[in-house]
Design an enzyme around this catalytic site. Structure first.
Site, PDB file in Angstrom:
ATOM      1  N   ARG A  60       0.851  -1.191   0.000  1.00 58.05           N
ATOM      2  CA  ARG A  60       0.000   0.000   0.000  1.00 58.05           C
ATOM      3  C   ARG A  60       0.888   1.242   0.000  1.00 58.05           C
ATOM      4  NH1 ARG A  60      -3.596  -2.811  -1.476  1.00 58.05           N
ATOM      5  NH2 ARG A  60      -5.659  -3.091  -0.526  1.00 58.05           N
ATOM      6  N   GLU A  76      -4.163   7.116  -5.401  1.00 60.47           N
ATOM      7  CA  GLU A  76      -4.521   6.176  -6.463  1.00 60.47           C
ATOM      8  C   GLU A  76      -5.972   6.367  -6.851  1.00 60.47           C
ATOM      9  OE1 GLU A  76      -3.704   2.101  -5.584  1.00 60.47           O
ATOM     10  OE2 GLU A  76      -1.635   2.474  -5.016  1.00 60.47           O
ATOM     11  N   HIS A  79      -0.817  -0.321  -9.655  1.00 61.53           N
ATOM     12  CA  HIS A  79      -1.529  -1.207  -8.715  1.00 61.53           C
ATOM     13  C   HIS A  79      -2.136  -2.414  -9.441  1.00 61.53           C
ATOM     14  CE1 HIS A  79      -3.640  -1.320  -4.564  1.00 61.53           C
ATOM     15  NE2 HIS A  79      -3.582  -2.543  -5.079  1.00 61.53           N
TER      16      HIS A  79
HETATM   17  C1  DGY Z   1      -5.795  -6.252  -2.566  1.00 64.25           C
HETATM   18  O1  DGY Z   1      -6.437  -7.286  -2.725  1.00 64.25           O
HETATM   19  O2  DGY Z   1      -5.703  -5.688  -1.471  1.00 64.25           O
HETATM   20  C2  DGY Z   1      -5.101  -5.694  -3.758  1.00 64.25           C
HETATM   21  O3  DGY Z   1      -4.365  -4.575  -3.450  1.00 64.25           O
HETATM   22  C3  DGY Z   1      -6.096  -5.375  -4.860  1.00 64.25           C
HETATM   23  O4  DGY Z   1      -7.125  -4.632  -4.364  1.00 64.25           O
END
Ligand code: DGY
Length: 320
Positions: free
Chosen positions: A240, A269, A287
């Site tokens: 993240r 994002e 991402h």
């Molecule tokens: C998650 O599953 O947390 C990935 O980042 C995709 O959303």
């Protein structure tokens, strides 16, 4: 026959997921595939029994407080749940599930791609060949940092961290990790445990982040912690954006403390941070850690398994 529960799919999940969802649910699909506002989420909660959000739908305390009592479950199509105020949802009696396991390999693949790409100067190399500017070669041309046999520090040794460690062992990397709890010895496969970030970071010639974003991990990589890494290290983030103080990382790239970075996640994002664009030693992706056909189907099916269990009166496997 009883009416089917109504399920909102706020994003375009895989076709196989939509098809399976339609078997057991009255599906409302957001064909526009855009991000819903707080008001749109709240309005939809009066029309549905269940939602399958992604990390792009934000369930803040304010949104949760305004949700209609009709909504009974959020079956997230993500492993990360930092977009959900879990305490507020719990207080409202709304069940929340996620999709662990099924995306670990796909995300670890992207971490490996970013690590190799950042270390071996993929952005710069691609640009030179693609633009027709490649008019020179010498043994001192585009020399990068070797991954094989190097020390790798992993922050967060959950499912994705372990999947990444497994792939990194294929590159003979010396693996160190920091996790809240030490893994059982048979799951460490020779990796060295550190009981603090401060102990781990000096081993991080390569550093990969695999922990969830929580108030405790926000800006875990900052000016102070970046200084604890070996000079010329390579940073990888597929977890993240909130884990990294981006201004501090930019300063570290500028000073050479960080030689390169591979980033799939950003504070903002979609969009990312345009300030990274000046650095050809930063390899960026939008991402897409879990974005493979197989994994998207598996995430959708896992979310549906959780919904099916919930509406059958059983405890969903991934109830948080
Ligand atoms: C998650 O599953 O947390 C990935 O980042 C995709 O959303």
């Amino acid at each position: 026959m009883a009416d089917k529960p109504v399920l909102w799919l706020p994003r375009r999940v895989s076709d196989a997921t939509v098809a399976r969802a339609r078997e057991n649910y009255e599906v409302i699909l957001n064909e526009a595939d855009d991000v819903s506002t707080a008001d749109e989420i709240v309005a939809m909660s009066a029309r549905v029994d269940a939602m399958m959000p992604c990390h792009s739908e934000i369930f803040s305390e304010d949104v949760v407080g305004r949700l209609d009592p009709r909504l009974k479950i959020l079956a997230n199509h993500s492993v990360g749940v930092d977009h959900c105020d879990l305490a507020a949802l719990r207080a409202r009696g709304i069940a929340v599930t996620n999709t662990p396991d099924v995306l670990s390999d796909a995300t670890a693949e992207i971490a490996m791609l970013l690590m190799l790409g950042a270390a071996r100067r993929a952005v710069e190399g691609d640009r030179i060949v693609r633009s027709g500017a490649w008019d020179f070669w010498s043994p001192s041309f585009m020399v990068g940092k070797q991954v094989s046999g190097a020390r790798l520090a992993i922050v967060g040794m959950g499912r994705v961290g372990q999947a990444f460690a497994k792939k990194a062992r294929g590159f003979d990397m010396e693996i160190h990790y920091y996790n809240r709890q030490r893994l059982a010895e048979d799951k460490e496969f020779g990796a060295t445990y550190h009981n603090s970030l401060e102990s781990l970071l000096p081993k991080g010639d390569f550093l990969s982040l695999h922990c969830p974003a929580t108030p405790e991990t926000k800006n875990l990589l900052n000016a102070e912690t970046l200084r604890l890494l070996p000079e010329g290290c390579v940073i990888v983030n597929t977890a993240r954006g909130a884990l990294v103080d981006e201004a501090a990382l930019i300063a570290a790239l500028r000073s050479g403390q960080v030689a390169a970075a591979g980033l799939d996640c950003f504070v903002k994002e979609p969009g990312g941070n345009p300030a990274f664009a000046e650095f050809e030693n930063v390899f960026m992706l939008p991402h897409i850690g879990s974005a493979t056909v197989r994994t998207r189907d598996a995430m959708g099916f896992r979310a549906l398994d959780n919904l099916d269990a919930f509406f059958a009166g059983r405890t969903p496997k991934d109830l948080l």
